[in-house]
Enzyme design. Structure first.
Site, PDB file in Angstrom:
ATOM      1  CE  LYS A 198      -3.882   2.163   2.405  1.00  0.00           C
ATOM      2  NZ  LYS A 198      -4.841   2.063   3.532  1.00  0.00           N
ATOM      3  CG  ASP A 203     -14.107   5.590   6.105  1.00  0.00           C
ATOM      4  OD1 ASP A 203     -15.342   5.681   5.916  1.00  0.00           O
ATOM      5  OD2 ASP A 203     -13.280   5.676   5.182  1.00  0.00           O
TER       6      ASP A 203
END
Length: 462
Positions: free
Chosen positions: A123, A228
């Site tokens: 990532k 989130d």
């Protein structure tokens, strides 16, 4: 912000990476790093550094720009990616690079393999995109800084997410296994599954709903809120459809000012998704008051998430940091507060001395101004000469007595400060990149050419 091309990575030499590292180090306090500074940091021959910079500029690993005061180089996203990948390859965490499997507003996700051939996930944090630039309102990456570069903020984001994943993985949360982190890159194991937003059929909807709600409560009991928690940040494994949580940079503590609002938003996101996708609605859902804090994970990893920390959070952090003697910025600030009384008592004499000096100097300036006014009035009224002479004699005697009271060490400190300031100004004026036209000289040449063109055009029209 384009795609990552690793074609040139295998052909770069140690000298190339040394120059890239020098540019990175120079960007800590320079927007554009001059060639002279790059050469001094890289400790290579000047001509060799200039040639390497030209090659790196052609490969778009560095960018040459002309600034207002001087010219220099800056590190691009591709150059920062190459530095991180080279470090991960040296550690043995990454061996080969694969395809891109995901794109988000804050990161890109790729597949990589380790030397054993195991497929992993890489990532790359990419902050600064047009869709997500109000970072000061959404994250606390700046800290006490007013400004910071996107590369530096991406590095902070990656380090925070790696720390969060390690803490959650050690507490047996269903998260990817963190493997390595360098700069803005995070290496983790690859989850064999699909995001929840792409799932349309589930064997047991009630069990999945209960497991997700239990995860939200379990996170709250550990002292954190995901912030989130939705279908885009939840993956289901292919074998048993078990949920796996991803994406953690926005986590906040339960003592945050907006903790209740964020907790309820996470719960409502899951409820609305199940109602919309699976036509499932349950009256059983957790509330913020149901949280019973059992762990201090938010204090352990310094979770905050948003700007403006809560007072309760600060008080909790201060107690834990005084016990553990951490080296964070908040701890430094609290140490300064705790030692403030001692510093005040020790500096009382010095403050009194400076106050007396300031009072005397102000009095001297007021007397001098009064003398000047008296001199101007004497030009209009000549009969006041005697009083003006008396005032001048008083001022001269007072100035002599004031000058004698200034301590020699104070005078020495003032002179040293002024000389140090003058040396810094001289060094800044001499900071000109060699081998390239100075920005000042370039502007003078351009102005000279404009003047010549104007004069020649004027002569023609004449």
């Amino acid at each position: 912000m384009g795609k990552l091309n690793v074609t040139h990575l295998r052909y770069l030499t140690k000298e190339d990476f040394r120059v890239l590292t020098a540019v990175e180090m120079g960007m800590k306090n320079h927007e554009l790093v001059p060639t002279m500074l790059i050469a001094s940091i890289a400790a290579l021959h000047h001509g060799g550094v200039h040639k390497i910079l030209q090659q790196l500029s052609k490969q778009e690993l560095v960018a040459y720009e002309r600034g207002k005061h001087y010219d220099g180089y800056r590190l691009t996203n591709a150059g920062y990616d190459y530095l991180a990948l080279n470090a991960l390859v040296s550690k043995g965490a990454v061996h080969s690079f694969g395809n891109q499997i995901g794109v988000g507003k804050e990161s890109n996700v790729y597949t990589v393999t380790n030397p054993e051939g195991e497929e992993l996930c890489l990532k790359l944090h990419r902050l600064g995109r047009i869709c997500f630039r109000n970072l000061k309102e959404k994250r606390d990456y700046h800290g006490r800084r007013h400004k910071a570069g996107w590369l530096y903020l991406s590095r902070i984001s990656a380090e925070k997410e790696f720390a969060y994943m390690k803490a959650l993985h050690s507490r047996n949360f269903p998260v990817p296994t963190p493997i390595a982190c360098n700069r803005h890159c995070v290496v983790m194991n690859l989850i064999g599954g699909h995001p929840l937003n792409r799932i349309y059929e589930v064997p047991d909807i009630e069990q999945l709903y209960d497991s997700l709600m239990n995860l939200i409560v379990k996170l709250g009991n550990c002292g954190v809120i995901h912030g989130d928690f939705n279908e885009f940040n939840i993956m289901l494994t292919e074998n048993d459809c078990a949920p796996v949580i991803i994406d953690f940079p926005q986590m906040v503590s339960i003592s945050h000012l907006n903790a209740k609002q964020l907790f309820e938003r996470d719960v409502n996101c899951i409820r609305e998704f199940f109602k919309r996708r699976f036509n499932y609605e349950s009256e059983c859902f957790p509330k913020f008051d149901d949280i019973e804090k059992e762990d201090d994970m938010d204090i352990e990893i310094g979770v905050s998430g948003f700007c403006g920390n809560d007072s309760n959070q600060d008080d909790t952090k201060s107690e834990s940091e005084n016990e553990n003697n951490d080296d964070d910025d908040d701890d430094d600030a609290r140490e300064n507060v705790s030692v403030g009384a001692e510093i005040t008592t020790k500096a009382a004499a010095a403050d009194d001395l400076d106050l007396d000096l300031d009072v005397k100097i102000d009095a001297l300036e007021m007397d001098e101004k009064g003398a000047e006014n008296a001199v101007h009035e004497s030009a209009d009224e000549k009969d006041c000469g005697a009083s003006i002479a008396d005032s001048f004699s008083d001022i001269r005697s007072y100035a002599t007595s004031t000058a004698s009271t200034i301590a020699p060490n104070v005078i020495h400190a003032r002179i040293k400060k002024s000389l140090h300031k003058r040396e810094k100004l001289d060094a800044r004026r001499k900071c000109v990149a060699k081998g390239e036209a100075s920005a000042v000289v370039r502007r003078r040449k351009e102005n000279r050419n404009v003047i010549k063109e104007c004069t020649s055009a004027g002569s023609l029209w004449a």
